[in-house]
Scaffold this motif. Structure first.
Motif, mmCIF file in Angstrom:
data_model
loop_
_atom_site.group_PDB
_atom_site.id
_atom_site.type_symbol
_atom_site.label_atom_id
_atom_site.label_comp_id
_atom_site.label_asym_id
_atom_site.label_seq_id
_atom_site.Cartn_x
_atom_site.Cartn_y
_atom_site.Cartn_z
ATOM 1 N N SER A 110 1.162 -19.842 16.870
ATOM 2 C CA SER A 110 2.035 -18.706 16.576
ATOM 3 C C SER A 110 1.575 -17.436 17.290
ATOM 4 O O SER A 110 2.384 -16.565 17.611
ATOM 5 C CB SER A 110 2.093 -18.457 15.063
ATOM 6 N N LYS A 121 5.987 -21.673 21.077
ATOM 7 C CA LYS A 121 5.697 -20.610 20.126
ATOM 8 C C LYS A 121 6.616 -20.673 18.904
ATOM 9 O O LYS A 121 6.290 -20.137 17.842
ATOM 10 C CB LYS A 121 5.849 -19.248 20.815
ATOM 11 N N LEU A 146 15.322 -17.924 24.423
ATOM 12 C CA LEU A 146 14.410 -18.369 25.476
ATOM 13 C C LEU A 146 15.124 -19.171 26.562
ATOM 14 O O LEU A 146 14.811 -19.037 27.746
ATOM 15 C CB LEU A 146 13.283 -19.209 24.869
ATOM 16 N N TYR A 198 -0.791 -17.390 20.228
ATOM 17 C CA TYR A 198 -1.093 -17.499 21.654
ATOM 18 C C TYR A 198 -0.089 -18.307 22.474
ATOM 19 O O TYR A 198 -0.065 -18.172 23.705
ATOM 20 C CB TYR A 198 -2.490 -18.129 21.840
ATOM 21 N N ALA A 199 0.704 -19.150 21.840
ATOM 22 C CA ALA A 199 1.625 -19.994 22.610
ATOM 23 C C ALA A 199 2.757 -19.173 23.211
ATOM 24 O O ALA A 199 3.042 -18.052 22.779
ATOM 25 C CB ALA A 199 2.197 -21.096 21.711
ATOM 26 N N LYS A 200 3.406 -19.756 24.203
ATOM 27 C CA LYS A 200 4.538 -19.091 24.850
ATOM 28 C C LYS A 200 5.720 -20.050 24.915
ATOM 29 O O LYS A 200 5.572 -21.260 24.765
ATOM 30 C CB LYS A 200 4.146 -18.638 26.265
ATOM 31 N N GLY A 201 6.894 -19.497 25.175
ATOM 32 C CA GLY A 201 8.094 -20.314 25.335
ATOM 33 C C GLY A 201 8.494 -21.018 24.054
ATOM 34 O O GLY A 201 8.253 -20.543 22.938
#
Length: 397
Positions: free
Chosen positions: A157, A165, A281, A159-162
């Protein structure tokens, strides 16, 4: 972009991605309240298609299991049994139908007057806080697994992306499950014995008007969430779905989906902001893609081994996720009041918030003959009544 020119294959791929985003949250609710996760997938898919039928197929919204009803369903099952609780969920549909009629008659201002942030905020806080002990009790069965699940969910929640996340819950469950497989024992016998194709385990309702009354007040928070999600979709797509097809139609669609769910033993469904985030996204706002996700959910629901695999998830793994999830729900209530600039220096607002919280957390019970109202339901009604009765602070000229 509207993306009507996407190929069928591309729509299918994106639709499955959208389902993947909603999958973890959709199946977590039934796992916690004692329902078949396959049934939740089934009612989410059918409910979404019902919603699209009612809203002329132009609103890109996906419906999934509502977290607001986890604590009420657990408590109602203790009081009225699971079949009685399932019947009680008809009360949720009734609330949506009434809201649809009121919006058609008086407009959205009526609902905003009845359920302002000073009422909704503490109710949402209660939904999260009331579940905290359940999360702790499940987590302490194996704190190592619980903390692994929790740590991964938090890391994703933050550090992730796209698209990744958007699915911290799903990632946390997978990490905890893998850890349980590597270092502990998981009983796979149920998975091996399960058929590849089987119908979900439907639970049919048993008449209980007490359960209906018990559930009606709990629907207040999802009603406000519904309005907020529709406005968010408006912003994302650049269209005004409040006017066309109209908020009364979106309420009606959500209500019919909840009614269908109550007939077959699924949890109430609500608009899923996770899928809206996925639309942002991917820049894909085509309602046809949402319907592909709904059909995919129905197809997954009849794969028996998927349901059996979900049921084999250790309680501690789910408990670790709940520690984060239910605290997040409580924070959403606080955020709701902050975002709407609720003035807590105003004695009137302090009275409403404090009494709503203490009645809900304290376990107050209102009993009249065979009728019983308690917990979040009683607290929600208290907040609504206080908001209507207490005089507003006079504005200085």
């Amino acid at each position: 972009m509207e993306t009507h020119n996407l190929s069928p294959l591309r729509k299918g791929i994106i639709g499955v991605q959208f389902l993947f985003v909603a999958f973890g949250a959709t199946v977590l609710v039934p796992l916690l309240v004692g329902l078949d996760p396959a049934t939740a997938l089934f009612v989410a898919g059918v409910g979404t298609l019902i919603f699209h039928l009612v809203t002329k197929g132009i609103v890109p919204i996906y419906l999934g299991s509502s977290f607001a009803f986890i604590a009420p369903m657990i408590k109602a099952t203790e009081l009225y049994g699971l079949p009685g609780t399932i019947f009680g969920l008809i009360g949720v549909a009734i609330v949506y139908f009434l809201m649809s009629a009121f919006v058609k008659w008086r407009g959205i201002q009526f609902i905003q007057r009845l359920f302002p942030p000073v009422v909704i905020g503490p109710v949402i806080i209660l939904i999260g806080i009331s579940l905290s002990s359940t999360g702790v009790n499940m987590a302490k069965e194996n704190w190592v697994l619980a903390l692994i699940s929790l740590a991964v969910a938090v890391a994703v929640s933050i550090y992730a992306k796209g698209l990744l996340k958007l699915i911290p819950v799903f990632c946390g469950i997978i990490a905890g499950y893998v850890a349980a497989f590597l270092f502990y024992e998981i009983d796979f016998s149920v998975v091996r014995e399960a058929a590849w194709f089987s119908l979900p385990q439907f639970v049919f309702p048993q008449f209980s008007w007490q359960a209906v009354v018990f559930m009606i007040p709990v629907a207040i928070a999802p009603v406000i969430e519904h309005i907020g999600d529709v406005y968010v979709v408006n912003t994302v797509t650049g269209k005004d779905f409040v006017k066309d097809p109209g908020l009364h139609r979106t309420f009606l669609g959500d209500g019919l989906a909840c009614l269908f769910s109550s007939f077959v033993g699924g949890p109430p469904v609500t608009t899923y902001s996770e899928v809206t985030g996925a639309m942002v996204l991917t820049k894909v706002y085509n309602p046809q893609v949402i319907r592909v996700a709904a059909v995919a959910a129905i197809l997954f629901s009849v794969i028996g081994k998927v349901s059996a695999l979900l049921k084999s998830i250790p309680n501690a793994v789910l408990g670790g996720i709940m520690l984060l999830l239910f605290g997040t729900i409580a924070c959403a209530g606080i955020s709701n009041m902050i975002h709407n600039r609720t003035d807590l220096s105003d004695t009137r607002n302090i009275v409403i918030v404090s009494l709503t919280l203490t009645i809900g957390i304290g376990g107050a019970v209102l009993t009249w003959g065979n009728f019983t109202l308690s917990g979040i339901g009683l607290a929600a009604i208290t907040g609504v009544l206080l908001n209507l009765i207490l005089p507003q602070k006079q504005k200085s000229l």
